[in-house]
Design a protein around this motif. Structure first.
Motif, PDB file in Angstrom:
ATOM      1  N   THR A  99       0.881  -1.174   0.000  1.00  0.00           N
ATOM      2  CA  THR A  99       0.000   0.000   0.000  1.00  0.00           C
ATOM      3  C   THR A  99       0.919   1.226   0.000  1.00  0.00           C
ATOM      4  O   THR A  99       1.922   1.254   0.708  1.00  0.00           O
ATOM      5  CB  THR A  99      -0.909   0.013   1.244  1.00  0.00           C
ATOM      6  OG1 THR A  99      -1.701  -1.174   1.251  1.00  0.00           O
ATOM      7  CG2 THR A  99      -1.834   1.219   1.248  1.00  0.00           C
ATOM      8  N   VAL A 100       0.555   2.206  -0.806  1.00  0.00           N
ATOM      9  CA  VAL A 100       1.461   3.331  -1.074  1.00  0.00           C
ATOM     10  C   VAL A 100       1.623   4.271   0.129  1.00  0.00           C
ATOM     11  O   VAL A 100       0.828   4.237   1.082  1.00  0.00           O
ATOM     12  CB  VAL A 100       0.964   4.154  -2.293  1.00  0.00           C
ATOM     13  CG1 VAL A 100       0.873   3.282  -3.538  1.00  0.00           C
ATOM     14  CG2 VAL A 100      -0.363   4.821  -1.986  1.00  0.00           C
ATOM     15  N   LYS A 101       2.620   5.119   0.014  1.00  0.00           N
ATOM     16  CA  LYS A 101       2.953   6.084   1.077  1.00  0.00           C
ATOM     17  C   LYS A 101       1.746   6.933   1.488  1.00  0.00           C
ATOM     18  O   LYS A 101       0.984   7.377   0.626  1.00  0.00           O
ATOM     19  CB  LYS A 101       4.078   7.002   0.579  1.00  0.00           C
ATOM     20  CG  LYS A 101       4.678   7.882   1.645  1.00  0.00           C
ATOM     21  CD  LYS A 101       5.853   8.640   1.104  1.00  0.00           C
ATOM     22  CE  LYS A 101       5.529  10.105   0.995  1.00  0.00           C
ATOM     23  NZ  LYS A 101       6.579  10.892   0.367  1.00  0.00           N
ATOM     24  N   GLY A 102       1.591   7.126   2.774  1.00  0.00           N
ATOM     25  CA  GLY A 102       0.504   7.970   3.285  1.00  0.00           C
ATOM     26  C   GLY A 102      -0.807   7.229   3.453  1.00  0.00           C
ATOM     27  O   GLY A 102      -1.794   7.806   3.912  1.00  0.00           O
ATOM     28  N   ASP A 103      -0.821   5.961   3.082  1.00  0.00           N
ATOM     29  CA  ASP A 103      -2.079   5.196   3.073  1.00  0.00           C
ATOM     30  C   ASP A 103      -1.957   3.999   4.012  1.00  0.00           C
ATOM     31  O   ASP A 103      -1.037   3.186   3.872  1.00  0.00           O
ATOM     32  CB  ASP A 103      -2.366   4.726   1.638  1.00  0.00           C
ATOM     33  CG  ASP A 103      -3.817   4.337   1.453  1.00  0.00           C
ATOM     34  OD1 ASP A 103      -4.372   3.695   2.361  1.00  0.00           O
ATOM     35  OD2 ASP A 103      -4.395   4.666   0.396  1.00  0.00           O
ATOM     36  N   LEU A 104      -2.891   3.922   4.984  1.00  0.00           N
ATOM     37  CA  LEU A 104      -2.806   2.885   6.019  1.00  0.00           C
ATOM     38  C   LEU A 104      -3.782   1.729   5.777  1.00  0.00           C
ATOM     39  O   LEU A 104      -3.915   0.846   6.621  1.00  0.00           O
ATOM     40  CB  LEU A 104      -3.111   3.522   7.387  1.00  0.00           C
ATOM     41  CG  LEU A 104      -2.245   4.734   7.750  1.00  0.00           C
ATOM     42  CD1 LEU A 104      -2.653   5.303   9.106  1.00  0.00           C
ATOM     43  CD2 LEU A 104      -0.762   4.368   7.771  1.00  0.00           C
ATOM     44  N   HIS A 105      -4.484   1.751   4.658  1.00  0.00           N
ATOM     45  CA  HIS A 105      -5.476   0.697   4.397  1.00  0.00           C
ATOM     46  C   HIS A 105      -4.756  -0.576   3.950  1.00  0.00           C
ATOM     47  O   HIS A 105      -4.043  -0.568   2.951  1.00  0.00           O
ATOM     48  CB  HIS A 105      -6.472   1.164   3.327  1.00  0.00           C
ATOM     49  CG  HIS A 105      -7.301   2.325   3.768  1.00  0.00           C
ATOM     50  ND1 HIS A 105      -6.871   3.632   3.629  1.00  0.00           N
ATOM     51  CD2 HIS A 105      -8.515   2.377   4.368  1.00  0.00           C
ATOM     52  CE1 HIS A 105      -7.798   4.441   4.121  1.00  0.00           C
ATOM     53  NE2 HIS A 105      -8.811   3.712   4.575  1.00  0.00           N
ATOM     54  N   GLU A 106      -4.985  -1.653   4.712  1.00  0.00           N
ATOM     55  CA  GLU A 106      -4.226  -2.871   4.412  1.00  0.00           C
ATOM     56  C   GLU A 106      -5.072  -4.064   4.000  1.00  0.00           C
ATOM     57  O   GLU A 106      -4.569  -5.035   3.458  1.00  0.00           O
ATOM     58  CB  GLU A 106      -3.403  -3.276   5.651  1.00  0.00           C
ATOM     59  CG  GLU A 106      -4.257  -3.688   6.827  1.00  0.00           C
ATOM     60  CD  GLU A 106      -3.441  -4.181   8.026  1.00  0.00           C
ATOM     61  OE1 GLU A 106      -3.960  -4.108   9.140  1.00  0.00           O
ATOM     62  OE2 GLU A 106      -2.317  -4.643   7.814  1.00  0.00           O
ATOM     63  N   ILE A 107      -6.384  -4.007   4.287  1.00  0.00           N
ATOM     64  CA  ILE A 107      -7.194  -5.229   4.177  1.00  0.00           C
ATOM     65  C   ILE A 107      -7.288  -5.717   2.719  1.00  0.00           C
ATOM     66  O   ILE A 107      -7.053  -6.892   2.433  1.00  0.00           O
ATOM     67  CB  ILE A 107      -8.602  -4.983   4.779  1.00  0.00           C
ATOM     68  CG1 ILE A 107      -8.463  -4.720   6.280  1.00  0.00           C
ATOM     69  CG2 ILE A 107      -9.520  -6.165   4.525  1.00  0.00           C
ATOM     70  CD1 ILE A 107      -9.717  -4.219   6.964  1.00  0.00           C
ATOM     71  N   GLN A 130       4.091   2.622   2.188  1.00  0.00           N
ATOM     72  CA  GLN A 130       5.415   2.331   1.618  1.00  0.00           C
ATOM     73  C   GLN A 130       5.815   3.373   0.574  1.00  0.00           C
ATOM     74  O   GLN A 130       5.081   3.602  -0.396  1.00  0.00           O
ATOM     75  CB  GLN A 130       5.400   0.953   0.964  1.00  0.00           C
ATOM     76  CG  GLN A 130       5.264  -0.177   1.956  1.00  0.00           C
ATOM     77  CD  GLN A 130       6.434  -0.253   2.925  1.00  0.00           C
ATOM     78  OE1 GLN A 130       7.585  -0.278   2.513  1.00  0.00           O
ATOM     79  NE2 GLN A 130       6.133  -0.270   4.219  1.00  0.00           N
ATOM     80  N   LYS A 131       6.987   3.938   0.729  1.00  0.00           N
ATOM     81  CA  LYS A 131       7.411   4.968  -0.215  1.00  0.00           C
ATOM     82  C   LYS A 131       7.977   4.340  -1.495  1.00  0.00           C
ATOM     83  O   LYS A 131       8.334   3.151  -1.509  1.00  0.00           O
ATOM     84  CB  LYS A 131       8.381   5.942   0.429  1.00  0.00           C
ATOM     85  CG  LYS A 131       9.569   5.353   1.111  1.00  0.00           C
ATOM     86  CD  LYS A 131      10.311   6.489   1.830  1.00  0.00           C
ATOM     87  CE  LYS A 131      11.653   6.034   2.352  1.00  0.00           C
ATOM     88  NZ  LYS A 131      11.579   4.975   3.355  1.00  0.00           N
TER      89      LYS A 131
END
Ligand code: B1M
Length: 217
Positions: A99-107, A130-131
């Motif tokens: 999941t890209v930088k700044g984004d906490l959505h993992e499901i 992740q950057k």
């Protein structure tokens, strides 16, 4: 319990943010012979979608999103291993996923990783937030055939472009196929940023991955 009843209780456990109930119902679904993918798609997903819709309307708040996410994760912890059973184990291809930088959505990202793994892909899951440099380093380290980027926010989907640019700057864009997904992402966005493919959900992500590496599904 009837199939429809388990599915609607699963949805309700996520909607009401009850991780223990969600896990118990997921186990009950398996014990009663329900297809784990059906339990996810017709039980958990409608539940979390309703949480998101209530949040959009202002009828639910951040803690409700958090609890809904926790309930979904606790049920997935039971259902995902069952998705892996009796699946093809020969390595089909290597995928770096995150999941890209700044984004906490993992499901959703994790579900995509599980489905790819169940279909023989060797998945390096970088996690959330992740950057670009981390995607690039992992592609180099693993010799990945595919890099998959998940973004759930309209503000973070632009990071997918940043990662593609970083792959170009490192001179490795031509060595790896780029797959993008996540709720706000569309086919036209994928084309706009020069990705090789877009998948709407975890099942189509597997089909797309096969197509991208020219492997028979
Ligand atoms: Co967030 N959130 N959230 N949230 N959250 C959404 C995305 C939102 C649509 C809710 C809403 O307003 N209706 C909205 C985004 C609005 C927008 O940008 N347009 C939103 C918001 C606003 C926020 C915050 C900003 C809230 C705040 O703080 N005020 C905040 C941002 C935090 C951050 O990331 N920096 C935030 C936080 C959170 C939690 C952390 C609390 C929690 C996530 C918990 C976790 O992941 N551990 C959360 C949740 C749960 C949601 C909703 C309700 C559900 C997301 C989910 O897990 N869906 C979501 C609303 C919704 O989507 N309906 C929402 C289930 C999952 C299976 O589906 O992730 O779509 P999904 O994945 C699918 C497909 O998209 C696809 O396949 C998956 C499986 O079928 N897919 C891919 C996904 N990645 C892919 C990659 C691929 C291919 C396919 O290839 C690589």
């Amino acid at each position: 319990m009837k199939e429809s009843e388990i599915l609607s209780k699963l949805a309700k456990s996520v909607e009401e943010g009850e991780p223990e109930d969600a896990a118990a119902l997921a186990q009950q679904a398996l014990d009663e012979g329900l297809d784990p993918l059906m339990a996810i798609n017709k039980g958990l997903t409608p539940g979390i979608t309703r949480v998101g819709d209530s949040f959009s309307r202002g009828d639910a708040y951040l803690p409700d999103l958090i609890l809904g996410g926790e309930a979904m994760k606790s049920a997935l912890a039971i259902l995902e291993p069952a998705l892996m059973e009796n699946q093809e184990r020969e390595v089909t291809g290597r995928v770096v996923l995150g999941t890209v930088k700044g984004d906490l959505h993992e499901i959703g990202k994790t579900l995509v990783g599980t489905m790819l793994t169940a279909n023989g892909f060797l998945v390096t899951d970088l996690g959330i937030d992740q950057k670009a440099a981390d995607f690039v380093a992992a592609v180099k380290e693993t010799g990945a055939d595919i890099v998959g980027m998940s973004a759930l926010l309209t503000t973070t989907m632009r990071e997918q472009q940043t990662i593609i640019d970083a792959l170009k700057e490192e001179g490795i864009r031509d060595q790896v196929k780029v797959m993008v997904g996540g709720a706000p992402v569309t086919q036209s966005w994928a084309e706009q940023i020069g990705a090789d493919g877009y998948a709407e959900d975890a099942i189509s992500a597997v089909d797309l991955a096969y197509r991208l590496i020219d492997a028979p599904a």
